[in-house]
Write an enzyme that holds these catalytic residues in place. Sequence first.
Site, PDB file in Angstrom:
ATOM      1  N   GLU A  85      -5.444   0.909  -0.511  1.00 32.80           N
ATOM      2  CA  GLU A  85      -4.328   0.108   0.026  1.00 32.80           C
ATOM      3  C   GLU A  85      -4.736  -0.477   1.374  1.00 32.80           C
ATOM      4  O   GLU A  85      -4.455  -1.640   1.671  1.00 32.80           O
ATOM      5  CB  GLU A  85      -3.078   0.991   0.206  1.00 32.80           C
ATOM      6  CG  GLU A  85      -1.825   0.230   0.639  1.00 32.80           C
ATOM      7  CD  GLU A  85      -1.632   0.138   2.145  1.00 32.80           C
ATOM      8  OE1 GLU A  85      -0.727  -0.597   2.584  1.00 32.80           O
ATOM      9  OE2 GLU A  85      -2.384   0.766   2.917  1.00 32.80           O
ATOM     10  N   GLU A  86      -5.401   0.335   2.180  1.00 35.58           N
ATOM     11  CA  GLU A  86      -5.650  -0.063   3.576  1.00 35.58           C
ATOM     12  C   GLU A  86      -6.472  -1.337   3.723  1.00 35.58           C
ATOM     13  O   GLU A  86      -6.149  -2.177   4.555  1.00 35.58           O
ATOM     14  CB  GLU A  86      -6.265   1.106   4.364  1.00 35.58           C
ATOM     15  CG  GLU A  86      -5.348   2.326   4.510  1.00 35.58           C
ATOM     16  CD  GLU A  86      -4.104   2.070   5.354  1.00 35.58           C
ATOM     17  OE1 GLU A  86      -3.883   0.924   5.781  1.00 35.58           O
ATOM     18  OE2 GLU A  86      -3.337   3.021   5.584  1.00 35.58           O
ATOM     19  N   ASP A 118       5.553   4.650   1.903  1.00 33.12           N
ATOM     20  CA  ASP A 118       4.361   4.413   2.736  1.00 33.12           C
ATOM     21  C   ASP A 118       4.748   4.090   4.172  1.00 33.12           C
ATOM     22  O   ASP A 118       4.049   3.373   4.866  1.00 33.12           O
ATOM     23  CB  ASP A 118       3.513   3.275   2.119  1.00 33.12           C
ATOM     24  CG  ASP A 118       2.184   3.094   2.851  1.00 33.12           C
ATOM     25  OD1 ASP A 118       1.783   4.008   3.602  1.00 33.12           O
ATOM     26  OD2 ASP A 118       1.565   2.033   2.694  1.00 33.12           O
TER      27      ASP A 118
HETATM   28 ZN   LIG Z   1      -0.110   3.209   4.407  1.00 33.71          ZN
END
Ligand SMILES: [Zn+2]
Length: 470
Positions: free
Chosen positions: A335-336, A363
Amino acid sequence: MTALKLLILFPLITIKIDASVVINRYDDECVLDPALVAEISSYENVTKHIMDQIRNNYGKTMYQEYTHFIDKFGARPSGSWILENSINHMINLTRQHGLNDVTTEELEVPHWVRIFEYGLMLQPRAKKIVILGFGSSVSTPRGGILAEAIVVKSFAELEALDRTKVQGKIVVFNEPYVSYGETVIYRTLGASKAARKGAVATLVRSITPFSIYAPHTGAQYYENNVTKIPTAAITLEDADLLQRLQNEGEKIVLQIQMYYTEDTKKSRNTLVDLKGRVNPEKLVIVSGHIDSWDVGEGAMDDGGGMMISWFVPVVLNTLNLKPRRTVRAILWTAEEPGLIGAQAYLKQHKNELDKINFIMESDEGTFQPLGLDVAGSKKTRCIVQEVLKQFAPINKMENSGAPGSDIVLFIKQNVPGASLLNRNERYYWFHHSEGDTMVVQNMTNVVECAAFWAAFSYVIADLSVDLPRH
Ligand SMILES: [Zn+2]
Ligand SMILES: *[C@@H]1O[C@H](CO)[C@@H](O)[C@H](O)[C@H]1NC(C)=O
Ligand SMILES: *[C@@H]1O[C@H](CO)[C@@H](O)[C@H](O)[C@H]1NC(C)=O
Ligand SMILES: *[C@@H]1O[C@H](CO)[C@@H](O)[C@H](O)[C@H]1NC(C)=O
Ligand SMILES: *[C@@H]1O[C@H](CO)[C@@H](O)[C@H](O)[C@H]1NC(C)=O
């Protein structure tokens, strides 16, 4: 930027705002079929049962497993072998809990590795400047960069400067923190903007409202056809210091050295299914990302959200509660660096989006839970609101228009969804920094988030009606 420019660049945001106004106006006037209202309230005993079991029983074990996971693997950057090991660990843990329906989907992910960083102010005095490169930053030339610094508070201030004032210099962005969403553009696009003016590097005030001398990293993107210049975060303390020195008329000279490697590796999204009793092809997805930045331990971002989401099918299975539809936990990878895992899932499953009844994501912290940020049709929002009633005081409902991070890709495809609202006003204090460790977490709060997450998704997955789209 002018309003007109904003309208041209971000037409979706305008539409979003209009839609939210309309939806908010009608929210008070939710008129649901009384039979559906009665059906929803008949879940009260089950939701209470799920939450009590998690609060008093299974939640503590989950928290111990979460702590062990963070202690054992620590930071889990995209492309690293430790991320892959942590994925294997979660697969094993799922089976140990008696749920065998766990699969992975492979994809290519960026593997950017921080090797060495060093920052120093040479003029007007010698002082160490802690720097923390942004993901995908290029290295400095060998031997580093020695250059004069120029501090600006905004892109507008940079644009107004004569090119000769910027050429060959290190641009320091000392932008005020408004909110993460608004201010993060200085991290993501600062290098590109400064490079177009001839800068040789950028240092950016960390995107956080609070600091005890810690820099915060995050993803950045080079625009097309721009010279790729090194770009790193500095602390609020140093950003303010450099600003004051400039205002005081001092010439500032900095030396920086940054070295990174970059390639791609294979990683996996992990899917944990509790197959539906009646409509196994229909999905309620609960999710969080398993990767993290390379600083801190990714306890908060997003160890907590990943863990409570993984726990949903696992604990429902343990409680022998099989809802009508399949409950799928997705542990997103990468995701990052830019929602890489979610993009791959969307691509692979784009012909089955109508099977996703609801998609959820945590998140933004697992502090005290407050409710949900919900995107969907008016009817969907009315149903969610009705379900939330039985979770009071965890019954706040917001409508940002773009809840979550990974799931925004699905929301844009008209899939209804929600992200967890929690008391996360300190989230960005720790986010993407060495401070993101287990110390930030509180067991009572994480367990309460897990209880709400599991019980709420159970009801949505079991209701006799699908959540209607626009
Ligand atoms: Zn995150
Ligand atoms: C909740 O109540 C319904 C009937 O109202 C019953 O069918 C169901 O078994 C109950 N569930 C639990 C967990 O007590
Ligand atoms: C997962 O389980 C397999 C098979 O039991 C084992 O070989 C492996 O070491 C385990 N991996 C992790 C990370 O726990
Ligand atoms: C980038 O440069 C190439 C060649 O110089 C040009 O064809 C292309 O249109 C440029 N793209 C952008 C986005 O400016
Ligand atoms: C954790 O949160 C609970 C509930 O908000 C609170 O009572 C408790 O004091 C907190 N624990 C710690 C160690 O901060």
